[in-house]
Design a protein around this motif. Structure first.
Motif, PDB file in Angstrom:
ATOM      1  N   GLN A  45     -12.075 -37.048  47.793  1.00  0.00           N
ATOM      2  CA  GLN A  45     -11.521 -36.265  48.893  1.00  0.00           C
ATOM      3  C   GLN A  45     -10.146 -36.806  49.282  1.00  0.00           C
ATOM      4  OE1 GLN A  45     -14.194 -35.855  52.199  1.00  0.00           O
ATOM      5  NE2 GLN A  45     -12.746 -34.701  53.443  1.00  0.00           N
ATOM      6  N   MET A  46      -9.225 -35.895  49.552  1.00  0.00           N
ATOM      7  CA  MET A  46      -7.883 -36.291  49.955  1.00  0.00           C
ATOM      8  C   MET A  46      -7.888 -36.717  51.425  1.00  0.00           C
ATOM      9  SD  MET A  46      -6.187 -35.943  47.167  1.00  0.00           S
ATOM     10  CE  MET A  46      -4.562 -36.321  47.852  1.00  0.00           C
ATOM     11  N   THR A 101       3.613 -40.446  49.556  1.00  0.00           N
ATOM     12  CA  THR A 101       2.493 -40.632  48.635  1.00  0.00           C
ATOM     13  C   THR A 101       1.317 -39.767  49.076  1.00  0.00           C
ATOM     14  OG1 THR A 101       1.662 -42.500  49.928  1.00  0.00           O
ATOM     15  CG2 THR A 101       3.136 -43.009  48.086  1.00  0.00           C
ATOM     16  N   SER A 102       0.339 -39.663  48.208  1.00  0.00           N
ATOM     17  CA  SER A 102      -0.942 -39.032  48.534  1.00  0.00           C
ATOM     18  C   SER A 102      -2.013 -40.101  48.508  1.00  0.00           C
ATOM     19  CB  SER A 102      -1.291 -37.925  47.531  1.00  0.00           C
ATOM     20  OG  SER A 102      -0.374 -36.867  47.600  1.00  0.00           O
ATOM     21  N   THR A 103      -3.088 -39.875  49.252  1.00  0.00           N
ATOM     22  CA  THR A 103      -4.194 -40.823  49.291  1.00  0.00           C
ATOM     23  C   THR A 103      -5.497 -40.087  49.042  1.00  0.00           C
ATOM     24  OG1 THR A 103      -3.026 -42.252  50.859  1.00  0.00           O
ATOM     25  CG2 THR A 103      -5.394 -42.527  50.704  1.00  0.00           C
ATOM     26  N   GLU A 104      -6.266 -40.587  48.058  1.00  0.00           N
ATOM     27  CA  GLU A 104      -7.522 -39.959  47.657  1.00  0.00           C
ATOM     28  C   GLU A 104      -8.606 -41.028  47.530  1.00  0.00           C
ATOM     29  OE1 GLU A 104      -9.370 -37.668  43.720  1.00  0.00           O
ATOM     30  OE2 GLU A 104      -7.209 -37.915  43.947  1.00  0.00           O
ATOM     31  N   THR A 105      -9.809 -40.718  47.997  1.00  0.00           N
ATOM     32  CA  THR A 105     -10.899 -41.696  47.920  1.00  0.00           C
ATOM     33  C   THR A 105     -11.399 -41.840  46.484  1.00  0.00           C
ATOM     34  OG1 THR A 105     -12.531 -39.973  48.421  1.00  0.00           O
ATOM     35  CG2 THR A 105     -11.661 -41.226  50.280  1.00  0.00           C
ATOM     36  N   LEU A 106     -11.671 -43.076  46.095  1.00  0.00           N
ATOM     37  CA  LEU A 106     -12.246 -43.354  44.781  1.00  0.00           C
ATOM     38  C   LEU A 106     -13.765 -43.412  44.844  1.00  0.00           C
ATOM     39  CD1 LEU A 106      -9.777 -46.106  43.539  1.00  0.00           C
ATOM     40  CD2 LEU A 106      -9.992 -43.781  42.641  1.00  0.00           C
ATOM     41  N   GLU A 107     -14.306 -43.483  46.036  1.00  0.00           N
ATOM     42  CA  GLU A 107     -15.746 -43.505  46.274  1.00  0.00           C
ATOM     43  C   GLU A 107     -15.966 -43.045  47.705  1.00  0.00           C
ATOM     44  OE1 GLU A 107     -16.856 -47.936  47.462  1.00  0.00           O
ATOM     45  OE2 GLU A 107     -15.648 -47.891  45.638  1.00  0.00           O
ATOM     46  N   ASN A 108     -17.220 -42.828  48.086  1.00  0.00           N
ATOM     47  CA  ASN A 108     -17.506 -42.458  49.461  1.00  0.00           C
ATOM     48  C   ASN A 108     -16.927 -43.528  50.388  1.00  0.00           C
ATOM     49  OD1 ASN A 108     -18.876 -40.217  48.519  1.00  0.00           O
ATOM     50  ND2 ASN A 108     -20.897 -41.132  48.740  1.00  0.00           N
ATOM     51  N   SER A 109     -16.170 -43.093  51.382  1.00  0.00           N
ATOM     52  CA  SER A 109     -15.427 -44.031  52.219  1.00  0.00           C
ATOM     53  C   SER A 109     -15.505 -43.633  53.687  1.00  0.00           C
ATOM     54  CB  SER A 109     -13.949 -44.087  51.781  1.00  0.00           C
ATOM     55  OG  SER A 109     -13.834 -44.405  50.413  1.00  0.00           O
TER      56      SER A 109
END
Length: 236
Positions: A45-46, A101-109
């Motif tokens: 998710q972004m 920049t963009s930020t996206e989760t690599l795992e549930n956060s």
């Protein structure tokens, strides 16, 4: 990008009570969450998008997120991976321009959002908070300078070794028992190293043949960190 609708904040928290950063620079998460409640983000998710305008800052309470930038030719370049206890989006907010920049989760956060007006007033009234974010900006600048030096003078083999050692600290089994190795897509790994996916795959095969690493699916387990460190030192 506006924060998740599920994010909630106290309607009129007193700024004096929002001084959750101690003189030593430590963040009092319990005090922080009295006023700004965490929101859950699913894997992939972004959190915010490049070129959108910041409305506040984010604090990563749990999980991992990747911070990346889309180049003019449309390619993604991962800048870094953020860990729990790190702030996100503050540099662009303080600079007064859209996210670079963009930020996206690599795992549930889980992340906490602090609106712009509360954040700016806090750092104006709390010298410890102002110093904290000045230090964070200096650290971020130093990291960027180091990455630029690596890209200019260190060949891909050395950059991959350095990246794997850095990622090992992020995916350390002592901190994250459920992983037991570096779990990152080859595309993301290639973006971190600054090369093509095929090049990373070739050097991973070489590292495996040399007994430096082993793989389990897309997980990478380091078998000989000293040899990888020696490889990095060859180019210092």
């Amino acid at each position: 990008m506006e924060p998740n609708n599920s994010l909630q904040t106290d309607p009129n928290p007193e700024i004096s009570e929002l001084s959750f950063i101690s003189p030593s620079g430590m963040v009092d998460e319990t005090r922080f969450m009295r006023h700004f409640h965490p929101s859950a983000y699913k894997k992939g998710q972004m959190v915010f998008h490049q070129d959108s305008y910041p409305f506040g800052i984010f604090y990563l309470l749990s999980g991992r997120v990747k911070i990346s930038r889309i180049t003019p030719d449309g390619k993604e370049k991962i800048i870094r991976i953020a860990l729990p206890g790190q702030f996100l989006g503050y540099a662009d907010l303080l600079a007064g321009h859209p996210y670079t920049t963009s930020t996206e989760t690599l795992e549930n956060s889980s992340l906490i959002f602090m609106p712009q007006d509360k954040f700016l007033k806090m750092i104006q009234e709390n010298p410890h908070a102002a110093l904290k974010f000045m230090q964070l900006l200096c650290v971020e600048l130093g990291e960027i300078e180091n990455r630029l030096t690596e890209m200019a003078f260190v060949p891909v083999r050395g950059r991959l070794a350095e990246t794997l050692l850095r990622l090992e600290k992020i995916y350390n089994p002592e901190k994250c028992p459920k992983f037991g190795g570096i779990e990152l897509s080859r595309t993301d790994l290639a973006n971190l190293v600054g090369t093509a996916k095929e090049t990373v795959a070739r050097f991973i095969s070489e590292f495996k043949a040399e007994g430096l690493i082993k793989t389990d699916g897309r997980k990478i387990i380091l078998l000989n960190q000293n040899a990888l460190k020696n490889l990095v030192q060859q180019f210092e």
